[in-house]
Write an enzyme that holds these catalytic residues in place. Structure first.
Site, PDB file in Angstrom:
ATOM      1  N   HIS A 195     -10.868  -1.182  -3.475  1.00 33.77           N
ATOM      2  CA  HIS A 195      -9.878  -0.314  -4.112  1.00 33.77           C
ATOM      3  C   HIS A 195      -8.849  -1.234  -4.787  1.00 33.77           C
ATOM      4  O   HIS A 195      -8.612  -2.346  -4.315  1.00 33.77           O
ATOM      5  CB  HIS A 195      -9.213   0.505  -2.999  1.00 33.77           C
ATOM      6  N   ASP A 224      -9.320  -3.789   4.898  1.00 35.77           N
ATOM      7  CA  ASP A 224      -8.755  -2.543   4.398  1.00 35.77           C
ATOM      8  C   ASP A 224      -9.481  -1.402   5.102  1.00 35.77           C
ATOM      9  O   ASP A 224     -10.636  -1.101   4.798  1.00 35.77           O
ATOM     10  CB  ASP A 224      -8.956  -2.470   2.873  1.00 35.77           C
ATOM     11  N   GLN A 236     -10.214   3.779   4.412  1.00 35.82           N
ATOM     12  CA  GLN A 236     -11.278   4.787   4.383  1.00 35.82           C
ATOM     13  C   GLN A 236     -12.094   4.841   5.666  1.00 35.82           C
ATOM     14  O   GLN A 236     -12.894   5.756   5.836  1.00 35.82           O
ATOM     15  CB  GLN A 236     -12.225   4.527   3.198  1.00 35.82           C
ATOM     16  N   LYS A 244      -4.176   9.612   5.364  1.00 42.38           N
ATOM     17  CA  LYS A 244      -5.609   9.886   5.243  1.00 42.38           C
ATOM     18  C   LYS A 244      -6.213  10.205   6.605  1.00 42.38           C
ATOM     19  O   LYS A 244      -7.412  10.439   6.724  1.00 42.38           O
ATOM     20  CB  LYS A 244      -6.335   8.661   4.657  1.00 42.38           C
ATOM     21  N   CYS A 285      -9.541   4.475  -8.568  1.00 39.76           N
ATOM     22  CA  CYS A 285      -8.823   3.216  -8.312  1.00 39.76           C
ATOM     23  C   CYS A 285      -9.794   2.110  -7.915  1.00 39.76           C
ATOM     24  O   CYS A 285      -9.492   1.296  -7.038  1.00 39.76           O
ATOM     25  CB  CYS A 285      -7.745   3.386  -7.243  1.00 39.76           C
TER      26      CYS A 285
END
Lengths: 409, 146
Positions: free
Chosen positions: A121, A198, A201, A224, A364
């Site tokens: 991302h 990261d 997600q 999220k 993104c």
């Protein structure tokens, strides 16, 4: 009483589009909020607002303990050894920028290397692109193999003794594919590099154990994960955080200030200048409790079943192309696709007119889309609380696109 | 939301016809138009003689709204002076800002009135307006190169 379904989310009863609840399939962008989160934030705002870590009065102590309890809750969620490893930030982007600007600037010099994957991302790409440019380092990319998976062989070849930082996503926000983070960490550590994960997600879909992963830094966003906006997290190994300067400076982070000098507090408070977002932390605490109450085994089971159904449903619609993963590759709730040659924004508008919310655009992740040979696409992303009826509604809406555009444009 | 307000016959025909989707042989100006967030990427080409737009075309990719908008716009301004084209662009942008226009002004926009319904959809307004902003830039460039 928690149901582990849409019944937990007042949004679906409160927000009606032409008399019907929205078919919400943009969970990778942000999630709706369950009752316990809304109640926890309301309780904090109703009963115990004060500035934490500052007042000598009882109320401030209460705000402090709620804020710090949230930090401990995050540490437990990540299976971190200490709550001192948990820094509250605005969001995952803010967390990743903090690592790049504070740790990165100190440890990446002329001729050093940073390795990231092509699937990052922009928030786990631009901080490294900028750092590499400004400090004269080399930014290397690891591409994906034909199954859409992080290419481990290519990665091992890219690693050198000049590699200082490896930054990778755990789950792609475009393809939903999970990367072998533990393996990436082992190889990186062997080469002497620090690993930044990261988890924006992945955190909503799979349990995260920073000790098992061996991650040096890990970032995620509470919004999220059924929590409020403004509840970002940076996990950092204590020995690394200790030696990092704050990027944002001001109140609440100092031991002592003189006219010419300052001595900062220890992590994590060192990185949290200014009045913190206590309500976001309190909401995140409730969100993590909610997720644990539903249970990752159930979340995973429902999401895997729904993801399989989504992939099969989309594959059965003539003209629909799916991106980023071959059959049999596990995806975590995210599927990207196009409908013939109809522009994704037209698809999204036609779906929206039927109460189906999906994301359209470059997500993104422009370098990844470029790698996949497309400029933009549609993305449907699931939560455990979605249903097969939601996916059927998506399917009906996609089929209706052909009534407006024949796809030959 | 009634999709017919957005994707009416004129809009769909223009979005799919592609009769303005080509390169000019000798364009006087080529100006890029971009909506970075949605990936509308067009290049507007004008062939200008004196102060008159002799021909116009576009290349690139975009959604149905942006493609229809640029195509309708090119049909409208072909043969007009730069001043007339700029005035039409200002009228169109005013319509999408939901400013009240007189019947006479709406008539002047001809087929472009088919894009009025977009003004009710904030997420898509910039798809419709981008080509016209690009036209205003192109007019400025054309004036500068005289």
């Amino acid at each position: 009483m928690i149901q582990g379904s849409k019944a937990d989310f007042p949004f679906f009863a409160e927000h009606l589009q032409e008399g019907r609840p929205v078919v919400y399939l943009d969970n990778a962008a942000t999630t709706q909020k369950p009752y316990p989160v809304i109640d926890a934030v309301r309780r904090y705002l109703t009963e115990s607002v004060a500035n934490p870590h500052r007042g000598a009065y009882q109320l401030s102590g209460e705000a402090t303990s709620r804020y710090e309890a949230a930090r401990s809750r995050v540490a437990a969620f990540l299976n971190a050894t200490s709550s001192d490893t948990v820094v509250f930030t605005k969001n995952a982007t803010d967390s990743l920028n903090l690592v790049a600007e504070s740790y990165g600037r100190r440890h990446v010099g002329e001729g050093d290397e940073i390795i990231i994957s092509i699937a990052e991302h922009h928030s786990n790409l631009l901080p490294w692109q900028r750092l590499a440019q400004e400090n004269g380092a080399l930014l290397k990319y690891v591409y994906l193999d034909e199954t859409g998976m992080f290419d481990m062989e290519q990665f091992r070849q890219a690693l050198t003794d000049r590699t200082k930082i490896v930054a990778v996503t755990q789950v792609s926000n475009v393809t939903g594919i999970e990367f072998p983070v533990a393996e990436i960490v082992r190889a990186s550590h062997d080469a002497g590099a620090v690993v930044v994960v990261d988890a924006a997600q992945s955190a909503p879909h799979i349990p995260i154990d920073v000790q098992a992963l061996g991650a040096d830094f890990l970032a995620f966003s509470g919004h999220k994960l059924y929590g409020p906006d403004g509840a970002g997290v940076l996990y950092g190994a204590t020995c690394l955080l200790q030696d990092m300067p704050p990027i944002s400076v001001g109140g609440g982070i100092v031991e002592e200030v003189t006219e010419r000098t300052v001595r900062y507090m220890d992590p994590p408070l060192r990185f949290e200048a200014g009045t913190p977002n206590v309500e976001a932390a309190v909401g995140l605490h409730a969100a993590l409790d909610y997720v644990d109450a539903v249970g990752f085994s159930r979340i995973r089971r429902q999401e895997q079943e729904l993801t399989g159904y989504l992939v099969r449903t989309l594959q059965a619609i003539p003209g629909v192309s799916l991106y980023g993963g071959t059959e049999g590759v596990a995806r975590h709730g995210v599927v990207s696709f196009n409908v013939g040659s109809v522009h994704p924004h037209d698809v999204a508008t036609i779906l929206d007119s039927q109460g189906v919310a999906i994301r359209a655009g470059h997500h993104c992740a422009q370098p990844l889309l470029n790698f996949l040979g497309i400029r933009f696409c549609c993305r449907a992303s699931l939560s455990f609380m979605n249903t097969k009826e939601d996916i059927d509604a998506l399917s009906d809406a996609i089929i209706s696109v052909g009534r407006w555009f024949d796809g030959s444009a | 939301m009634d999709l017919h307000d957005l994707y009416g016959d004129i809009v769909r025909e223009h979005s799919m016809s592609g009769h303005n989707l080509r390169h000019l042989e000798h364009p006087s100006v080529v100006v890029p138009g971009r909506n970075p967030s949605c990936g509308d990427e067009i290049d507007l080409e004008l062939s200008v003689e004196g102060d008159r737009i002799k021909d116009g075309s576009f290349t690139g990719v975009g959604c149905a709204i942006s493609r229809a908008s640029v195509s309708i716009m090119l049909d409208l301004v072909r043969g007009r002076t730069l001043d007339e084209a700029a005035e039409l662009a200002r009228l169109f942008l005013a319509m999408e800002q939901r400013e009240p226009l007189t019947d006479r002004q709406l008539d002047a926009l001809e087929e472009a009135v088919a894009l009025k319904g977009v003004s009710n959809m904030p997420a898509r307004v910039k798809c419709a307006t981008m080509p016209w902003h690009t036209l205003l830039n192109a007019v400025e460039v054309a004036r500068g190169t005289d």
